[in-house]
Design a protein around this motif. Structure first.
Motif, mmCIF file in Angstrom:
data_model
loop_
_atom_site.group_PDB
_atom_site.id
_atom_site.type_symbol
_atom_site.label_atom_id
_atom_site.label_comp_id
_atom_site.label_asym_id
_atom_site.label_seq_id
_atom_site.Cartn_x
_atom_site.Cartn_y
_atom_site.Cartn_z
ATOM 1 N N GLN A 27 47.915 -11.756 -21.995
ATOM 2 C CA GLN A 27 47.237 -12.724 -22.899
ATOM 3 C C GLN A 27 48.470 -13.572 -23.614
ATOM 4 O OE1 GLN A 27 44.016 -11.927 -25.253
ATOM 5 N NE2 GLN A 27 43.107 -10.384 -23.469
ATOM 6 N N LEU A 36 44.368 -16.373 -21.310
ATOM 7 C CA LEU A 36 44.587 -15.557 -20.291
ATOM 8 C C LEU A 36 45.105 -15.805 -19.199
ATOM 9 C CD1 LEU A 36 43.602 -12.321 -19.749
ATOM 10 C CD2 LEU A 36 41.488 -13.150 -18.810
ATOM 11 N N ASP A 66 35.152 -19.387 -20.566
ATOM 12 C CA ASP A 66 36.399 -19.261 -20.115
ATOM 13 C C ASP A 66 37.209 -20.442 -18.998
ATOM 14 O OD1 ASP A 66 34.864 -18.173 -18.336
ATOM 15 O OD2 ASP A 66 36.264 -16.384 -17.774
ATOM 16 N N LYS A 89 43.327 -19.115 -17.956
ATOM 17 C CA LYS A 89 42.105 -19.612 -18.588
ATOM 18 C C LYS A 89 42.033 -19.603 -20.179
ATOM 19 C CE LYS A 89 39.179 -16.696 -15.488
ATOM 20 N NZ LYS A 89 37.895 -15.700 -15.438
ATOM 21 N N HIS A 90 41.110 -20.038 -20.576
ATOM 22 C CA HIS A 90 40.849 -20.349 -22.131
ATOM 23 C C HIS A 90 40.251 -18.926 -22.337
ATOM 24 C CE1 HIS A 90 41.815 -24.467 -22.966
ATOM 25 N NE2 HIS A 90 41.390 -24.859 -22.116
ATOM 26 N N TYR A 91 40.643 -18.323 -23.585
ATOM 27 C CA TYR A 91 39.888 -16.898 -23.865
ATOM 28 C C TYR A 91 39.542 -16.957 -25.307
ATOM 29 C CZ TYR A 91 38.527 -12.715 -21.752
ATOM 30 O OH TYR A 91 37.749 -11.827 -21.509
ATOM 31 N N VAL A 218 32.042 -15.442 -20.539
ATOM 32 C CA VAL A 218 33.115 -15.367 -19.676
ATOM 33 C C VAL A 218 32.811 -14.730 -18.291
ATOM 34 C CG1 VAL A 218 34.786 -15.180 -21.473
ATOM 35 C CG2 VAL A 218 34.038 -12.963 -20.489
#
Length: 326
Positions: A27, A36, A66, A89-91, A218
Motif C-alpha cells: 500500500q 493498493l 476500490d 487501486k484506490h483504497y 471493495v
C-alpha cells in the motif's frame, strides 16, 4: 521502497508520499489518497468491465469503491521486469465488517441496498448475458454434482473417515436439495426475481467500516449479472453461520437493507428459497471433489461433523422465516 515497486509506481501519474506493507499487499499514500498495488491474474476483459462499472457507480454517486488507476500509457494493467501483471487501486483506511456487531451488519446491508439502488439506475453494459445461469439451472446442476460425488465415493474401496461420514449424511441433505428445487420450480413467482449487475462476493472481507462509520465496498472481482438478492443472501448466510443462525441477526440485516429498498413478500419468499438449499453441504462436497484425494485437510472433516448441529440451527431459522412471511 525497493526498485521493483518504484519502477511499477513510476508508470502512474501519481506522487507517492509513503509506502508500507499490510497483510501481504503493498500500500502507498499518494497525492490522490491511499492506494493498493497488487498482482492481477484475471481476465483483462473482466477487468475492463469492472473498471467501467465502478466508474459508472462513481458518476451516479456511489463513490467509495476500490476504483482502478490508469497508467501513463492509458492501461489498467502494468508489468514488472518479469512481465508479472499488476494493478493499482484506490483504497481506504478502515476495518473489515464485524459479523458479531449488529451495528456493522445493519450498515453493511444498508450499503448493499444503496449499491443495488444505484446499480439498477445505470444502463447495463453491452455484454452477452445469455450464459447467466437461472436459479432452477443452478439448483439442478448442484444436485447432479451431489449425485456424481456420491457415486464416486460409493465406488471407493477402503474409504477414509471423511468419506464414511459423507455417505452417512448424504441422503438427508440430498433430500433437502431436491425439496428446494421442487419448491422453486413449483412457484412461478420464484422463477423471475429482479436481476442486475451485482457485486458477486459481498462478504465481510470486502466491506470496510471507515473511521467516520461510513462504508467502503471493495473486491468487485466477482461482478456478475444475477438476482440482486443473491448479494444479500451471501452476506447474511455468513453472518448467520457466525451467529448460530440467530433470527435477530437476520432481522438486523433485513432492517438495514429495507431502510432503502423495502422487500416485497415475493422477495422474502425468494430469500427463504435460497436459505432452503443446503449450500453448506454442497460447498463441502465440492471442496472434497476438487481436492487432492491422497490427503484431505483435517478441517474438511471437522466442517462435515459440525454440519448436523449447524443444520438444526438453520432449520429453526427457516421455520421462523416461514412464519414471518406467513
Amino acid at each position: 521502497m525497493n526498485d521493483k515497486y518504484r519502477e511499477l509506481l513510476e508508470q502512474y501519474d501519481v506522487q507517492v508520499l509513503s509506502t508500507f506493507r499490510s497483510r501481504g499487499t503493498f500500500q502507498c499514500e499518494t497525492n490522490q489518497g491511499l492506494a493498493l498495488l497488487k498482482e492481477y491474474h484475471g481476465s483483462l476483459k473482466k477487468l475492463a468491465l469492472e473498471y467501467e462499472w465502478k466508474e459508472k457507480l462513481a458518476e451516479a454517486g456511489f463513490l467509495d469503491t476500490d476504483r482502478y488507476f490508469v497508467s501513463r500509457e492509458q492501461s489498467l494493467v502494468i508489468y514488472d521486469r518479469y512481465h508479472t501483471p499488476f494493478v493499482l487501486k484506490h483504497y481506504f483506511r478502515g476495518r473489515e465488517c464485524d459479523l458479531c456487531s449488529s451495528q456493522d451488519i445493519y450498515a453493511a446491508c444498508r450499503n448493499l441496498a444503496r449499491l443495488h439502488r444505484v446499480s439498477s439506475s445505470i444502463e447495463t453494459p453491452s455484454l452477452d448475458y445469455s450464459k447467466t445461469e437461472s436459479m432452477a439451472h443452478l439448483f439442478a446442476r448442484r444436485n447432479r454434482e451431489l449425485r456424481s460425488i456420491r457415486k464416486y465415493i460409493s465406488r471407493i474401496n477402503g474409504k477414509n473417515s471423511f468419506e464414511l461420514l459423507y455417505i452417512q449424511y448424504f441422503s438427508s441433505y440430498y433430500e433437502e436439495a431436491v425439496h428446494a428445487l421442487n419448491v422453486l420450480t413449483g412457484d412461478d413467482r420464484l422463477l423471475h426475481p429482479d436481476c442486475g449487475i451485482c457485486h458477486g462476493t459481498y462478504h465481510h472481507h470486502n466491506i470496510l467500516i471507515l473511521p467516520d462509520s461510513s462504508v467502503a465496498t471493495v473486491g468487485f472481482e466477482g461482478l456478475c449479472f444475477q438476482p440482486y438478492l443473491m448479494d444479500f443472501y451471501l452476506f447474511m448466510r455468513k453472518a448467520l453461520e457466525k451467529n448460530h443462525y440467530s433470527y435477530s441477526v437476520f432481522e438486523t440485516g433485513l432492517e438495514g437493507y429495507s431502510s432503502l429498498l423495502p422487500l416485497t413478500e415475493d422477495s422474502l419468499r425468494f430469500l427463504y428459497l435460497l436459505f432452503l438449499y443446503p449450500e453448506k453441504f454442497w460447498k463441502i462436497s465440492n471442496q472434497y471433489f476438487n481436492h487432492r484425494k491422497s490427503w484431505l485437510p483435517p478441517k474438511m472433516e471437522v466442517k462435515l461433523r459440525r454440519l448436523p448441529e449447524q443444520n438444526e440451527e438453520r432449520q429453526d431459522f427457516l421455520r421462523r422465516l416461514s412464519h414471518h412471511i406467513s
